[in-house]
Design an enzyme around this catalytic site. Structure first.
Site, PDB file in Angstrom:
ATOM      1  N   ASP A   1       9.927  -5.775   8.180  1.00 58.29           N
ATOM      2  CA  ASP A   1       9.057  -5.062   8.065  1.00 58.29           C
ATOM      3  C   ASP A   1       9.100  -4.364   9.705  1.00 58.29           C
ATOM      4  O   ASP A   1       9.002  -4.865  10.388  1.00 58.29           O
ATOM      5  CB  ASP A   1       7.159  -5.604   8.533  1.00 58.29           C
ATOM      6  CG  ASP A   1       7.034  -5.647   5.915  1.00 58.29           C
ATOM      7  OD1 ASP A   1       8.180  -5.112   5.883  1.00 58.29           O
ATOM      8  OD2 ASP A   1       5.606  -5.186   5.821  1.00 58.29           O
TER       9      ASP A   1
ATOM     10  N   GLY B   1       0.704  -0.893  -0.147  1.00 57.99           N
ATOM     11  CA  GLY B   1       0.102   0.206   0.349  1.00 57.99           C
ATOM     12  C   GLY B   1       1.085   1.451  -0.033  1.00 57.99           C
ATOM     13  O   GLY B   1      -0.051   2.090  -0.192  1.00 57.99           O
TER      14      GLY B   1
ATOM     15  N   GLY C   1      -0.012   6.384   1.360  1.00 60.87           N
ATOM     16  CA  GLY C   1       1.202   5.440   0.495  1.00 60.87           C
ATOM     17  C   GLY C   1       2.695   6.216   1.062  1.00 60.87           C
ATOM     18  O   GLY C   1       3.383   5.680   0.591  1.00 60.87           O
TER      19      GLY C   1
ATOM     20  N   LYS D   1       9.950   2.643   0.121  1.00 57.34           N
ATOM     21  CA  LYS D   1       8.452   2.109   1.132  1.00 57.34           C
ATOM     22  C   LYS D   1       8.356   3.613   1.209  1.00 57.34           C
ATOM     23  O   LYS D   1       9.305   4.740   1.607  1.00 57.34           O
ATOM     24  CB  LYS D   1       9.487   1.257   2.482  1.00 57.34           C
ATOM     25  CG  LYS D   1       7.915   1.755   3.257  1.00 57.34           C
ATOM     26  CD  LYS D   1       8.574   0.290   4.177  1.00 57.34           C
ATOM     27  CE  LYS D   1       7.756   0.466   5.775  1.00 57.34           C
ATOM     28  NZ  LYS D   1       7.762  -0.974   6.760  1.00 57.34           N
TER      29      LYS D   1
ATOM     30  N   ASP E   1       1.844 -11.235   6.717  1.00 59.01           N
ATOM     31  CA  ASP E   1       2.146 -10.517   5.451  1.00 59.01           C
ATOM     32  C   ASP E   1       3.358  -9.812   6.244  1.00 59.01           C
ATOM     33  O   ASP E   1       3.849  -9.243   5.078  1.00 59.01           O
ATOM     34  CB  ASP E   1       0.809  -9.634   5.363  1.00 59.01           C
ATOM     35  CG  ASP E   1       0.736  -8.471   6.588  1.00 59.01           C
ATOM     36  OD1 ASP E   1       0.112  -9.621   7.643  1.00 59.01           O
ATOM     37  OD2 ASP E   1       1.051  -7.213   6.587  1.00 59.01           O
ATOM     38  N   ASN E   2       3.652  -9.817   7.321  1.00 59.51           N
ATOM     39  CA  ASN E   2       4.247  -9.795   7.344  1.00 59.51           C
ATOM     40  C   ASN E   2       6.077 -10.649   7.956  1.00 59.51           C
ATOM     41  O   ASN E   2       7.000 -10.473   9.150  1.00 59.51           O
ATOM     42  CB  ASN E   2       4.931  -8.346   8.879  1.00 59.51           C
ATOM     43  CG  ASN E   2       4.538  -7.222   8.422  1.00 59.51           C
ATOM     44  OD1 ASN E   2       4.464  -6.923   7.859  1.00 59.51           O
ATOM     45  ND2 ASN E   2       3.345  -6.471   9.964  1.00 59.51           N
TER      46      ASN E   2
HETATM   47  P1  AMP Z   1       2.503  -3.376   8.059  1.00 52.60           P
HETATM   48  O1  AMP Z   1       1.573  -2.891   9.718  1.00 52.60           O
HETATM   49  O2  AMP Z   1       3.477  -1.862   7.783  1.00 52.60           O
HETATM   50  O3  AMP Z   1       2.668  -3.971   7.496  1.00 52.60           O
HETATM   51  O4  AMP Z   1       1.345  -2.836   7.095  1.00 52.60           O
HETATM   52  C1  AMP Z   1       0.278  -3.512   6.533  1.00 52.60           C
HETATM   53  C2  AMP Z   1      -0.350  -3.377   4.983  1.00 52.60           C
HETATM   54  O5  AMP Z   1      -1.543  -1.597   5.434  1.00 52.60           O
HETATM   55  C3  AMP Z   1       0.424  -3.077   4.053  1.00 52.60           C
HETATM   56  O6  AMP Z   1      -0.652  -4.154   3.326  1.00 52.60           O
HETATM   57  C4  AMP Z   1       0.875  -1.542   4.194  1.00 52.60           C
HETATM   58  O7  AMP Z   1       1.380  -0.924   2.848  1.00 52.60           O
HETATM   59  C5  AMP Z   1      -0.348  -1.020   5.088  1.00 52.60           C
HETATM   60  N1  AMP Z   1      -0.204   0.603   4.595  1.00 52.60           N
HETATM   61  C6  AMP Z   1       0.247   0.664   6.125  1.00 52.60           C
HETATM   62  N2  AMP Z   1       0.756   2.273   6.534  1.00 52.60           N
HETATM   63  C7  AMP Z   1       0.427   2.561   4.836  1.00 52.60           C
HETATM   64  C8  AMP Z   1       0.274   4.042   4.254  1.00 52.60           C
HETATM   65  N3  AMP Z   1       0.230   5.150   5.409  1.00 52.60           N
HETATM   66  N4  AMP Z   1      -0.323   4.089   3.566  1.00 52.60           N
HETATM   67  C9  AMP Z   1      -1.027   3.185   1.803  1.00 52.60           C
HETATM   68  N5  AMP Z   1      -1.287   2.294   2.933  1.00 52.60           N
HETATM   69  C10 AMP Z   1      -0.548   1.164   4.025  1.00 52.60           C
HETATM   70 MG    MG Z   2       3.793  -5.631   6.300  1.00 50.98          MG
END
Ligand code: AMP
Ligand code: MG
Length: 491
Positions: free
Chosen positions: A256, A86, A120, A107, A246-247
C-alpha cells in the site's frame, strides 16, 4: 494462464464477489515483462491492447472469480471495524514457474461494497508513484508487492481537482493484512480467524503447518519478517507514511504505497505525509509501530494459541518480546554492511560509531543516500576521495572527525579496500526514487501526457547499485526550488 482462487473458497463473509467496473478507454502505460515471465502461461505474448483490456478490468479472464476482500484496521491508532478493498479487485493466484503462486489485484478498478463514500478509482499520479516506488524497492532487495501493469482509463477522477485516472495491477505473496484478522476478531468469529490463519499458513508459511502450535509459529514468523523488513526501510531512509494495521501484510512485504517517501537529507523525525500531522508514522517511529501492529495481530490470534486466555497472552508475549532484539540485530547487521564493517568485534562500539554518523548527518543536513554512496568509495590509506563526502556536510569538521574514527575501526578489518568497497557498493544504492524526480515524472504525465520521464526514472531505478553514465541527475538531491516537502495519499 489460469487463475486459482483459494481465498474465494473461504466463504462469503471474507469477501464480496464483484467484477471490476470497465473504464472508458484503457491505454497501456507499462507492462512488467520480467515479472510476467515468472508466471505459468503466456502473458508476455499478449499485445498491448489485450494487456490494457485485461489490466484495466475491461476484460475478465474466464478463470477469474473477481472479488473484494473484507478487512478492518487501526487507522492512526483508531479502530475501524470495516474497511476492505474499496477500490481494489482481487483476481486470484497465478502459478509461477518457480516459487509460490502470487496474488494478483487491480487497484483503481471501481467501487465495491467496501468503498464507503469513495469512487473506487485511482488517479494516474499515485498509480505511477506506486509503480515506480514498489519496483524500485524490489530492485533494492526489499520485500514488496510488485507492479505488473499500469494503464490509463480515459476517465477523470475528482479529487481536489479533476485528474486523469489510472489502474495499477499489483502482485503479492499475500494481500492478507493484520486488519484482515482484526475484521473477524472484532466480530468474535473465532472459526473465521482460524480459517484465515490456516489459509495464510497454507499459502505463505507451509513449513509451519506441521508444528504443534502452528499459530504461535505464524506470529513468530510474521514478527521475524517485519523486524527485518522495517530494518531495511530504516537502512534506506524509506518512510512508509501510513503504517495502519490494514496496510501491514502478514507476508512481511511492503504494501500500500501511498504518501511514502525516501528521505533526502537525513532527519530522524522526518514526516512527509500530509495526513500524518502528529508524526505517528515518522521515520524514527517505524520500528515501534511495527511492534504495535504485531501486538494487534497477536490479540486476534489469542484464541488459537490456548483455550485459557491468560496462558495465551503469556505465549503471545514470549514471541512479541523477541521483536526488539530481532529488529536491533537486523538493523546492526545491515548498517555494519553499509559501513564496511565485517569483523564482529563489539556490538556496542559499532552501534555507537554508526549512531554518531547519523547524529552528524542530521545536524549537518547531509543527504542520506549520498553519504553512504560516497563512503563506499573511500580508501583506508588516503583521503583523496573524502572531499565528495565532506561536501555533503554543512560543517565538514564533524565529518572529518568521524572518518578518523571510522578508519581507526577499519584497521581491524581483514578486507582490503577493493573488497570492502565492492561489498559496500552492493548494499549502498546510488539511485533511490527521490520525491522530486517522482513528482517531475507525474507532472509530465498528468499535465502533458508525456510518459518519457516516468519510463526514464523507472529504468534507472531498476539498477540502483550500478553507476549509469549520463544519469547523474537521478542521483542528486533536489535543488531548493525542487524540494517536495509533503506527499499525499491521493485517495
Ligand atoms: P489506503 O489509505 O489507500 O490504505 O485506503 C484505506 C481504505 O480506504 C481502504 O479500505 C481503501 O480501499 C479505501 N479507499 C481509499 N481510496 C478509495 C477510493 N477512491 N474509493 C474507494 N475506497 C477507497
Ligand atoms: Mg490500504
Amino acid at each position: 494462464m489460469k487463475f486459482k482462487n483459494r481465498y474465494a473458497a473461504l466463504g462469503e463473509n471474507f469477501c464480496e464477489k464483484t467484477p471490476p467496473v470497465p473504464v472508458a478507454e484503457p491505454g497501456l502505460i507499462i507492462f512488467n515483462h520480467e515479472l510476467a515471465a515468472q508466471f505459468v502461461g503466456s502473458l508476455n505474448e499478449l499485445d498491448d491492447t489485450s494487456l490494457a483490456e485485461l489490466f484495466s478490468g475491461n476484460r475478465v479472464h474466464e478463470s477469474c472469480e473477481p472479488l473484494a476482500m473484507a478487512y478492518a484496521g487501526h487507522q492512526f491508532g483508531h479502530f475501524n471495524p470495516q474497511l476492505g478493498d474499496g477500490r481494489a479487485i482481487y483476481l486470484g493466484e497465478l502459478e509461477r514457474l518457480h516459487g509460490v503462486a502470487m496474488d494478483v489485484q487491480l487497484k483503481g478498478s471501481g467501487p465495491t461494497r467496501f468503498s464507503r463514500n469513495g469512487d473506487g478509482r485511482a488517479a494516474l499520479g499515485p498509480v505511477l508513484r506506486e509503480y515506480i516506488v514498489s519496483e524500485a524497492m524490489y530492485s533494492l532487495h526489499v520485500p514488496t508487492t510488485r507492479a505488473l501493469a499500469a494503464v490509463t482509463t480515459g476517465e477523470k477522477v475528482a479529487r481536489e481537482q479533476l485528474l486523469p485516472g489510472g489502474v495499477i495491477t499489483r502482485v503479492a505473496e499475500s494481500f492478507i493484512r493484520v486488519g484482515s484478522f482484526q475484521y473477524f476478531a472484532n466480530q468474535r468469529d473465532i472459526a473465521s480467524i482460524k480459517a484465515l490463519a490456516d489459509y495464510v499458513i497454507e499459502r505463505n508459511y507451509a513449513e509451519l503447518a506441521q508444528h504443534k502450535n502452528a499459530y504461535l509459529e505464524l506470529l513468530e514468523a510474521v514478527t521475524q519478517r517485519h523486524a527485518h523488513l522495517i530494518a531495511q526501510w530504516m537502512q534506506l531512509g524509506f518512510i512508509h507514511g501510513v503504517m495502519n494495521t490494514d496496510n501491514m501484510s502478514v507476508a512481511g512485504e511492503t504494501i500500500d504505497y501511498g504518501p511514502c517517501a525516501f528521505m533526502d537529507a537525513y532527519h530522524h523525525e522526518q514526516v512527509y505525509s500530509f495526513i500524518d500531522r502528529d508524526g505517528r508514522y515518522a521515520y524514527n517511529q517505524q520500528p515501534s509501530i511495527g511492534l504495535w501492529n504485531l501486538t494487534r495481530l497477536a490479540e486476534t490470534l489469542l484464541p488459537l494459541f490456548h483455550d485459557d486466555t491468560d496462558a495465551a497472552i503469556e505465549l503471545a508475549k514470549t514471541v512479541l518480546q523477541t521483536y526488539n532484539h530481532r529488529y536491533e540485530q537486523a538493523w546492526l547487521q545491515g548498517m555494519r554492511a553499509k559501513c564496511g564493517l565485517s569483523a564482529i568485534i563489539s556490538d556496542e562500539e559499532d552501534r555507537a560509531l554508526i549512531e554518531d554518523l547519523f547524529t552528524i548527518m542530521a545536524s549537518n543536513n547531509a543527504d542520506f543516500t549520498l553519504t553512504f554512496y560516497f563512503l563506499s568509495r573511500l580508501n583506508l590509506e588516503t583521503d583523496e576521495n573524502d572531499h565528495r563526502l565532506l561536501e555533503l556536510f554543512s560543517q565538514q569538521a564533524a565529518a572529518v572527525g568521524w572518518l578518523e574514527k571510522w578508519r581507526q575501526r577499519l584497521s581491524n578489518e581483514k578486507q582490503n579496500n577493493e573488497q570492502r568497497q565492492k561489498n559496500m557498493q552492493a548494499v549502498n544504492p546510488i539511485y533511490i526514487p527521490r520525491n522530486h524526480q517522482i513528482e517531475a515524472a507525474i507532472r509530465a504525465a498528468e499535465d502533458h501526457n508525456d510518459f518519457a520521464p516516468f519510463h526514464a526514472l523507472h529504468e534507472v531505478l531498476q539498477q540502483p547499485f550500478h553507476y549509469q553514465p549520463d544519469k547523474d541527475n537521478y542521483m542528486l538531491p533536489p535543488k531548493p526550488e525542487e524540494e517536495v516537502t509533503q506527499t499525499f495519499c491521493g485517495t
